[in-house]
Motif scaffolding. Structure first.
Motif, short mmCIF file in Angstrom:
data_model
loop_
_atom_site.label_atom_id
_atom_site.label_comp_id
_atom_site.label_asym_id
_atom_site.label_seq_id
_atom_site.Cartn_x
_atom_site.Cartn_y
_atom_site.Cartn_z
N LEU A 289 0.84 -1.20 0.00
CA LEU A 289 0.00 0.00 0.00
C LEU A 289 0.88 1.27 0.00
N ALA A 290 1.93 1.19 0.86
CA ALA A 290 2.82 2.36 0.94
C ALA A 290 3.49 2.61 -0.41
N ASN A 291 3.97 1.48 -1.03
CA ASN A 291 4.62 1.63 -2.35
C ASN A 291 3.66 2.23 -3.36
N PHE A 292 2.42 1.74 -3.27
CA PHE A 292 1.43 2.22 -4.23
C PHE A 292 1.21 3.74 -4.07
N ILE A 293 1.07 4.12 -2.76
CA ILE A 293 0.80 5.55 -2.52
C ILE A 293 1.98 6.40 -3.00
N THR A 294 3.23 5.96 -2.70
CA THR A 294 4.41 6.73 -3.12
C THR A 294 4.44 6.84 -4.65
N PHE B 101 2.04 6.55 -6.79
CA PHE B 101 0.95 7.38 -7.29
C PHE B 101 1.27 8.88 -7.12
N GLY B 102 1.82 9.16 -5.91
CA GLY B 102 2.18 10.56 -5.61
C GLY B 102 3.20 11.09 -6.61
N LEU B 103 4.23 10.25 -6.87
CA LEU B 103 5.28 10.71 -7.80
C LEU B 103 4.71 10.95 -9.19
N THR B 104 3.83 9.99 -9.62
CA THR B 104 3.24 10.15 -10.96
C THR B 104 2.43 11.44 -11.02
N LEU B 105 1.69 11.70 -9.91
CA LEU B 105 0.86 12.91 -9.89
C LEU B 105 1.72 14.17 -10.01
N ILE B 106 2.82 14.16 -9.22
CA ILE B 106 3.71 15.33 -9.26
C ILE B 106 4.26 15.52 -10.68
#
Ligand code: ATP
Length: 575
Positions: A72-77, A79-84
């Motif tokens: 889950l943590a990997n997914f969130i990180t 996703f965040g990077l892609t968003l940025i």
């Protein structure tokens, strides 16, 4: 403080611990003590001992699988990077499209050339420009009725160049032509063509002519044509690409539009000397109309036009004010009346009187005045400078009229004021005699001469520095330009070459030998030395008169010109 591994083993044995949570791929356990405390305690990799002891002492040991949490943590990180990344990309795209938009706006702005129909001007609004207006009346006739010229097989003018000092009414005249002919008036300043991006200016020229042709017959007015029309290839490094491209486009457009299509281009400049010759050749701006500074009669008319909307006292005679303002342009005169109106408003008056006009004239001539120095000795020394210069100028034959003697200083000038209204005829003719120029030098040295006589040559001040600059200016012109020295009737320096910095540097500036250069310096020095001797001679027997006038000037801070002239005349007749 976190407990040690051995303490943990001891605590398990002594029953201090309620439960242990083991996280397999982390080398630590979460321990819950009887007293409710929770602690993270490091253990060995693949630690069997802790398993064994907890089993032995019945301490519950749970194993926690954190892989799902990690996922889950990997997914969130991720996703965040892609968003940025996506956000920064879209920001960059937006910025560059804004830049592109601006570029398009730059090139598109020519379509926003002012088409003026707000106020229509006529030749009546252009006061005192009769000669110029007459020539331009032909153009009006063509714009109104082109058939007359076409029937005679004549080609109409394409370009008209208005040449004259700033503020002499060139724009006004161009507007008046449009107004008289009742045709649209497109105006643009040539400096607006030239932008940061190469090619934009040329695009604008194309657009301008396109819009003009669609509204034919019409007038296209290009102000400050010199900003794009200066000689190509001049300047350091060969010139400016954008400007030259714009000029080329303008030339192409002028050539391109067929004769008699009803578009007349009027350009204005106050630097005709720097224009590219290609611009002024027949078929382009081949009609040149000089709009000069107005003479007294014209100044009177201009003042009358601008006084129409202003309440003047009966005592204000505009002809007198026209006489006091040689060298003023139409814009200066308009400004004079405006300043007078402001003074009147400030003083709570509903009419403009001579006092307001006087104040406005002083402001136009001298800018803001500052109070005289308060130190009595320095004030006295400055008074001698002023009186010295005034007397020298009155003693020399000159048509210039003494106007003002005052201890008030204009900005940047230390030495108070001695103001002469220049002679109208001399200004109009533009012809200056050798004597006139030499006398100007002697007058400029009047202040220094008075100081030498009264205080001695070691006690002179630099107060008359501005005058000394004039001495060099005129002496240099006499020797190097006017042929007024022993070096013969030769102009050593020509104005043409000094226009472009680039040309001046590229070319070996001085075309005369070092010996001549030294000789020029010697001539300038000898003119200045002769002039100071002449100024001293004129003043040395008038010390008493100088003393009296200085006393009065120090007390009153200004003197009437009539009073000084009368004092000098009675002194001369008594001595
Ligand atoms: P520049 O070279 O600085 O562009 P210009 O020669 O085009 O100046 P204008 O802009 O036409 O000068 O004139 C400036 C102002 O001076 C105008 O507002 C106009 O009212 C006034 N003016 C100049 N000459 C005259 C004149 N002959 N009659 C009436 N008003 C004038």
């Amino acid at each position: 403080m976190s407990k040690s591994y051995s303490q943990l083993l001891r605590d398990i044995e002594s029953g201090e611990i309620i439960s242990i949570i083991l996280i397999p791929n982390r080398r630590e356990v979460i321990v819950e003590f009887i007293n409710g405390e929770r602690q993270l305690i490091p253990i060995f990799y693949n630690d069997q001992k802790i398993l064994r002891i907890s089993e032995e002492y019945n301490v519950p040991l749970t194993v926690r699988d954190i892989r799902s949490e990690q996922r889950l943590a990997n997914f969130i990180t991720g996703f965040g990077l892609t968003l940025i990344f996506v956000l920064s990309l879209s920001f960059l795209i937006r910025r560059s499209s804004k830049l592109l938009n601006n570029m398009q706006k730059f090139s598109g702005r020519s379509s926003q050339v002012n088409e003026d129909d707000i106020k229509t001007y006529t030749f009546d609004d252009v006061a005192g420009l009769n000669e110029e207006s007459d020539e331009l009346k032909e153009i009006v006739t063509f714009l109104r009725n082109p058939q007359i010229l076409i029937d005679l097989g004549a080609k109409t003018p394409k370009g008209v160049l208005l040449v004259g000092p700033p503020g002499t009414g060139k724009t006004l005249l161009a507007r008046a032509i449009a107004g008289e002919a009742e045709v649209p008036f497109f105006s643009i300043s040539a400096s607006e063509f030239v932008e940061m991006f190469v090619g934009v200016g040329a695009g604008r020229v194309r657009d301008l002519f396109k819009s003009a042709k669609s509204k034919s017959p019409c007038i296209v007015f290009i102000d400050e044509i010199d900003s794009i029309g200066r000689q190509r290839g001049a300047g350091i490094g060969g010139g400016n690409d954008e400007r030259e491209q714009t000029l080329n486009q303008l030339l192409t457009e002028l050539d391109g539009f067929e004769a008699n299509n009803g578009v007349i281009v009027i350009a204005a400049t106050n630097r005709p000397d720097i224009l590219d010759q290609a611009l002024t050749r027949p078929g382009r701006f081949d009609r040149r109309i000089d709009v000069s500074l107005p003479n007294r009669k014209a100044r009177h008319k201009i003042l009358t036009v601008h006084a129409r909307s202003k309440p003047l006292c009966d005592s204000v005679n505009l002809m007198d004010w026209a006489s006091k303002t040689p060298g003023f342009s139409g814009a200066d005169l308009q400004n004079l009346l405006n300043e007078a109106a402001i003074y009147a408003a400030r003083n709570g008056k509903s009419f403009i009187g001579s006092i307001e006009m006087d104040n406005a004239l002083d402001k136009a001539r001298f800018g803001l005045l500052t109070k005289p120095l308060s130190d009595p000795n320095k004030k006295r020394q400055i008074a001698y400078q002023i009186i010295g210069k005034t007397l020298v100028s009155l003693l020399l034959p000159s048509q210039d009229k003494l106007e003002k003697i005052s201890l008030f200083k204009s900005l940047g000038d230390l030495s108070g004021m001695t103001y002469f209204t220049p002679d109208e005829e001399t200004i109009d003719s533009g012809l200056l005699t050798r004597n006139y120029i030499y006398n100007k030098i002697v007058i400029s040295l009047g202040a220094r001469a008075a100081e030498i006589i009264i205080f001695g040559s070691k006690e002179v001040t630099q107060g008359s520095q501005k005058d000394l600059e004039n001495v060099y200016f005129w002496a240099n012109q006499m020797v190097t330009k006017f042929g007024f020295s022993d070096l013969g009737p030769v102009a050593y320096d020509s104005e043409k070459d000094s226009i472009f910095l680039g040309k001046g540097i590229m070319k070996n500036r001085k075309e005369y030998s070092q010996r001549t250069s030294k000789e020029i310096d010697n001539q300038i020095i000898s003119i200045a030395n002769k002039a100071i001797k002449d100024a001293i001679n004129l003043l040395s027997d008038k010390v008493f008169l100088m003393d009296t006038l200085v006393d009065e000037l120090v007390i009153n801070e200004t003197l009437e010109s009539e009073y000084v002239i009368n004092s000098l005349n009675s002194y001369l007749s008594n001595n």
